[in-house]
Design a protein around this motif. Structure first.
Motif, PDB file in Angstrom:
ATOM      1  N   UNK A  38      43.065  27.220 -55.914  1.00 30.58           N
ATOM      2  CA  UNK A  38      41.919  27.828 -55.342  1.00 30.58           C
ATOM      3  C   UNK A  38      41.191  26.993 -54.381  1.00 30.58           C
ATOM      4  N   UNK A  39      41.205  25.637 -54.743  1.00 29.93           N
ATOM      5  CA  UNK A  39      40.371  24.721 -53.908  1.00 29.93           C
ATOM      6  C   UNK A  39      41.006  24.576 -52.586  1.00 29.93           C
ATOM      7  N   UNK A  40      42.443  24.850 -52.574  1.00 32.94           N
ATOM      8  CA  UNK A  40      42.985  24.780 -51.118  1.00 32.94           C
ATOM      9  C   UNK A  40      42.665  25.841 -50.353  1.00 32.94           C
ATOM     10  N   UNK A  41      42.460  27.025 -51.086  1.00 38.99           N
ATOM     11  CA  UNK A  41      41.979  28.360 -50.375  1.00 38.99           C
ATOM     12  C   UNK A  41      40.689  28.124 -49.665  1.00 38.99           C
ATOM     13  N   UNK A  42      39.721  27.672 -50.450  1.00 40.39           N
ATOM     14  CA  UNK A  42      38.474  27.575 -50.011  1.00 40.39           C
ATOM     15  C   UNK A  42      38.064  26.391 -48.932  1.00 40.39           C
ATOM     16  N   UNK A  43      39.156  25.387 -49.041  1.00 41.29           N
ATOM     17  CA  UNK A  43      38.754  24.436 -48.302  1.00 41.29           C
ATOM     18  C   UNK A  43      39.464  24.864 -46.680  1.00 41.29           C
ATOM     19  N   UNK A  44      40.015  25.885 -46.608  1.00 39.74           N
ATOM     20  CA  UNK A  44      40.396  26.175 -45.091  1.00 39.74           C
ATOM     21  C   UNK A  44      39.238  26.015 -44.354  1.00 39.74           C
ATOM     22  N   UNK A  45      39.370  25.331 -42.975  1.00 40.93           N
ATOM     23  CA  UNK A  45      38.116  25.232 -42.284  1.00 40.93           C
ATOM     24  C   UNK A  45      36.718  24.791 -42.945  1.00 40.93           C
ATOM     25  N   UNK A  46      36.967  23.964 -43.917  1.00 42.39           N
ATOM     26  CA  UNK A  46      35.593  23.476 -44.581  1.00 42.39           C
ATOM     27  C   UNK A  46      35.942  21.859 -44.459  1.00 42.39           C
ATOM     28  N   UNK A  47      34.925  21.097 -44.847  1.00 43.50           N
ATOM     29  CA  UNK A  47      34.851  19.560 -44.669  1.00 43.50           C
ATOM     30  C   UNK A  47      35.036  19.268 -43.382  1.00 43.50           C
ATOM     31  N   UNK A  48      34.425  20.016 -42.351  1.00 44.77           N
ATOM     32  CA  UNK A  48      34.596  19.637 -41.156  1.00 44.77           C
ATOM     33  C   UNK A  48      33.254  19.776 -40.344  1.00 44.77           C
ATOM     34  N   UNK A  49      32.976  19.448 -39.133  1.00 41.46           N
ATOM     35  CA  UNK A  49      32.009  19.407 -38.360  1.00 41.46           C
ATOM     36  C   UNK A  49      31.017  20.758 -38.390  1.00 41.46           C
ATOM     37  N   UNK A  50      32.182  21.815 -38.062  1.00 44.30           N
ATOM     38  CA  UNK A  50      31.718  23.131 -37.914  1.00 44.30           C
ATOM     39  C   UNK A  50      32.408  23.788 -38.835  1.00 44.30           C
ATOM     40  N   UNK A  51      31.893  23.841 -40.247  1.00 46.29           N
ATOM     41  CA  UNK A  51      32.665  24.709 -41.170  1.00 46.29           C
ATOM     42  C   UNK A  51      32.441  26.024 -40.860  1.00 46.29           C
ATOM     43  N   UNK A  52      33.421  26.807 -41.281  1.00 46.30           N
ATOM     44  CA  UNK A  52      33.219  28.471 -41.533  1.00 46.30           C
ATOM     45  C   UNK A  52      32.193  28.788 -42.267  1.00 46.30           C
ATOM     46  N   UNK A  53      31.483  29.881 -41.903  1.00 46.76           N
ATOM     47  CA  UNK A  53      30.361  30.286 -42.726  1.00 46.76           C
ATOM     48  C   UNK A  53      30.836  31.735 -43.198  1.00 46.76           C
ATOM     49  N   UNK A  54      31.653  31.778 -44.098  1.00 45.18           N
ATOM     50  CA  UNK A  54      32.521  32.955 -44.754  1.00 45.18           C
ATOM     51  C   UNK A  54      31.530  33.548 -45.865  1.00 45.18           C
ATOM     52  N   UNK A  70      24.040  30.888 -46.699  1.00 42.41           N
ATOM     53  CA  UNK A  70      25.414  30.705 -46.036  1.00 42.41           C
ATOM     54  C   UNK A  70      25.917  29.235 -45.281  1.00 42.41           C
ATOM     55  N   UNK A  71      24.686  28.735 -44.796  1.00 47.96           N
ATOM     56  CA  UNK A  71      24.664  27.704 -44.300  1.00 47.96           C
ATOM     57  C   UNK A  71      24.987  26.332 -45.250  1.00 47.96           C
ATOM     58  N   UNK A  72      24.201  26.456 -46.441  1.00 53.22           N
ATOM     59  CA  UNK A  72      24.394  25.549 -47.377  1.00 53.22           C
ATOM     60  C   UNK A  72      25.789  25.499 -48.035  1.00 53.22           C
ATOM     61  N   UNK A  73      26.166  26.697 -48.428  1.00 53.21           N
ATOM     62  CA  UNK A  73      27.735  27.094 -48.866  1.00 53.21           C
ATOM     63  C   UNK A  73      28.530  26.204 -47.912  1.00 53.21           C
ATOM     64  N   UNK A  74      28.595  26.700 -46.635  1.00 50.07           N
ATOM     65  CA  UNK A  74      29.509  26.365 -45.810  1.00 50.07           C
ATOM     66  C   UNK A  74      29.660  24.686 -45.710  1.00 50.07           C
ATOM     67  N   UNK A  75      28.607  23.997 -46.207  1.00 51.31           N
ATOM     68  CA  UNK A  75      28.460  22.511 -46.073  1.00 51.31           C
ATOM     69  C   UNK A  75      28.877  21.804 -47.147  1.00 51.31           C
ATOM     70  N   UNK A  76      29.215  22.832 -48.347  1.00 52.71           N
ATOM     71  CA  UNK A  76      29.621  22.133 -49.822  1.00 52.71           C
ATOM     72  C   UNK A  76      31.232  21.819 -49.391  1.00 52.71           C
ATOM     73  N   UNK A  77      31.504  20.571 -50.218  1.00 52.27           N
ATOM     74  CA  UNK A  77      32.889  20.214 -50.000  1.00 52.27           C
ATOM     75  C   UNK A  77      33.601  21.181 -51.267  1.00 52.27           C
ATOM     76  N   UNK A  78      34.953  21.458 -51.019  1.00 54.66           N
ATOM     77  CA  UNK A  78      35.616  21.863 -51.848  1.00 54.66           C
ATOM     78  C   UNK A  78      35.438  21.750 -53.478  1.00 54.66           C
TER      79      UNK A  78
END
Ligand code: GLU
Length: 557
Positions: free
Chosen positions: A408-424, A371-379
């Motif tokens: 698709x990239x815009x969707x998965x990029x919501x709250x991603x590429x940030x200091x505290x990315x979402x862990x969905x 979960x952590x690794x996926x959350x840290x990936x860029x879109x």
């Protein structure tokens, strides 16, 4: 007077290559001091067990962090256990796991490296050369005993509580003369080759295991078979020959091989060769979910014993490897926390920090890492890994992605590429259900609206209409957008300020979160989603109106 050399010639007239020639053919590798040459040596019995991947990771990391070489050797001498075609699955699987292999068996058609062949069934000549050498020096001999005779001996040993195995007076063929051997051969009898053990059951031999330190064993006093009657090698012989000729410096294998160490040391001594360093690793274990007892991973009960399972489930390979590294070295997590962006190959796997007892595999822990690794990936990375995965394992997700990759990239990029990315997403498998509502065909199927706190139908309809008629403007920025929702709250008697609401809940019909939930459910049918403003921006004005209309038509009827 015949000698053991004559017996060797009689048994193996076809073997002309000598061990000296073989040593010359596979010279010492010109690697720096301290460089480890390691190998992963699975048997092709179906699929690569997750415990095998664990072994491969240890071997590969130790070789590469010391400037050495890591080989893949396929141990297919036991044809009865072999599963057709499975040898060719191993290399691609390890590569897919991100394990770097320097030499070894790739497929029936391909091998890499100068120390091959890396498929044991192609090394029969080498095994025979070593056996011939041992026989010619009187250190191994042909045994003509049949299965039945051996069975009788076993039963007798049981009855007398004698140590089992071919030794002492039960070792009938140990001292056959040249004439006796010849007679048996002329009579068409088949033979296997046994080591002529000089061990004593009351003496001990020690091995300095790289991980476990000095271990003392009873000497091997059994004349084990090293070459079967069909002239295929047994593991013990193959290990001696292969690890010698491949110039393995460190034999890293599972602890279940510990009992064989005395025999292996004896074989190396018989060949006047230094034994390799041995490192016997802990076995990968699991806590049985029903009994809570720690046990070996079993193909029967644990679907994930098959390492392909992790791919099917959509774990990124990085998560699998990082989790295995945490199992192997207790300090990996700490290293990762200190070096969040370094590639895992930079981690110096240390033997001192390696656990000696069962490494307990815990899927929950793996899930957290994943979960952590996926959350840290860029879109872009997530898009490409998820799409690759979906093409094989999730056609529905692949089709969504193929409609419009950028969307698709815009969707998965919501709250991603940030200091505290979402862990969905724990794995790629979780993506579909969390993005499907962003596609309009989702509404082709019946949808259920669950507005949570606000339940009165008329109130809900009034709220939604109010929003669309008086507040909605796609061009609002985030602050204006939220300001309007708050304004609407105040107007309709809901608290725009949660603190105030908490102080006096009775003064309000509800609060701003309840109102946002209503809008969220209308737009997505979900009460829990990533940032609603961003979702609305991605859906766009027309789609939002369409969804509003859909709601109006479907919710009222
Ligand atoms: N083929 C053996 C096994 O799969 C290999 C053991 C070793 O690494 O030497 O257990």
């Amino acid at each position: 007077m015949y000698t053991s050399k004559d017996i060797a010639e009689l048994l193996f007239p076809e073997v002309t290559i000598t061990v000296e020639e073989l040593y010359a053919k596979y010279p010492k590798r010109g690697l720096g001091e301290g460089s480890l040459v390691t190998r992963f040596a699975p048997s092709p019995t179906g699929y690569v067990h997750i415990g095998g991947v664990y072994q491969a990771v240890i071997n590969s990391f130790l070789a590469h962090s010391t400037g050495g070489k890591f080989m893949l050797r396929i141990e297919d001498t036991d044809k009865k256990r072999e599963v057709e075609g499975s040898a060719d699955l191993i290399y691609p699987l390890l590569i897919k796991m991100g394990i770097k292999i320097d030499e070894g068996y790739v497929s029936k058609e391909e091998e890499i490296g100068e120390y091959g062949p890396y498929l044991q069934s192609n090394r029969t000549e080498y095994y025979k050369a070593f056996v011939k050498d041992l026989v010619s020096r009187g250190l191994a001999y042909p045994c003509f005993c049949t299965e039945e005779e051996e069975e009788i001996a076993r039963n007798e040993q049981k009855r007398l509580s004698a140590p089992s195995g071919y030794h002492g007076r039960w070792a009938k063929c140990r001292n056959l003369s040249y004439e006796q051997v010849k007679e048996n051969l002329d009579a068409g009898k088949t033979f296997k080759i046994r080591i002529k053990s000089d061990g004593d059951q009351y003496e001990r031999v020690t091995c300095n295991d790289v991980l476990r330190g000095e271990i003392s064993f009873i000497e091997n006093f059994v004349d084990y078979v090293i070459l079967k009657s069909d002239k295929t090698a047994l593991y013990h012989l193959a290990h001696l020959v292969d690890d010698t000729l491949m110039r393995t410096t460190t034999v890293i294998r599972d602890e279940s091989w510990l009992p064989s160490v005395p025999l292996h040391l004896q074989l190396f001594r018989y060949m006047n060769l230094p034994a390799p360093n041995y490192l016997h690793t802990a076995q990968v274990m699991t806590v049985d979910p029903n009994t809570n007892v720690v046990r070996k991973i079993s193909k029967r009960y644990d679907a994930w014993a098959d390492s392909r399972w992790f791919f099917e489930q959509g774990y990124p390979t990085k998560a699998i490897i990082e989790y295995l590294l945490t199992l192997i070295n207790s300090n990996f997590e700490e290293w990762r926390a200190e070096n969040p962006t370094l590639p895992e190959e930079d981690f110096n796997l240390s033997i001192e920090k390696m656990s000696k007892s069962g490494a307990i595999f815990d899927i929950e822990k793996l899930n957290n890492i994943s979960k952590d690794i996926i959350s840290k990936m860029n879109k872009d990375t997530l898009y490409s890994l998820a799409y690759d995965w979906a093409k094989t394992y999730d056609q529905k997700l692949a089709s969504l992605i193929e409609k419009d990759a950028e969307y698709f990239k815009r969707i998965i990029n919501i709250e991603r590429e940030s200091v505290k990315p979402r862990k969905d997403y724990v794995t790629f498998k979780d993506i579909y259900s969390q993005v499907e509502y962003m596609y309009d065909e989702y509404f082709d199927n019946p949808v259920v609206y669950d507005f949570k706190k606000i339940t009165d139908k008329e109130t809900i309809i009034e709220l939604v209409n109010e929003y669309f008629n008086n507040y909605f403007d796609i061009n609002d920025d985030n602050t204006v957008w939220f300001g309007k929702i708050k304004e609407m709250c105040d107007k309709l008697g809901y608290a725009s300020n949660i603190k105030e609401y908490k102080k006096n809940p009775d003064n309000f019909k509800g609060n701003v979160a309840d109102i946002s939930t209503v809008l969220r459910v209308v737009f997505t049918t979900r009460s829990c989603t990533p940032n609603l403003y961003e979702i609305m921006q991605i859906l766009g004005k027309d789609e939002l109106y369409k969804r509003f209309k859909f709601f109006t038509e479907n919710y009222q009827n």
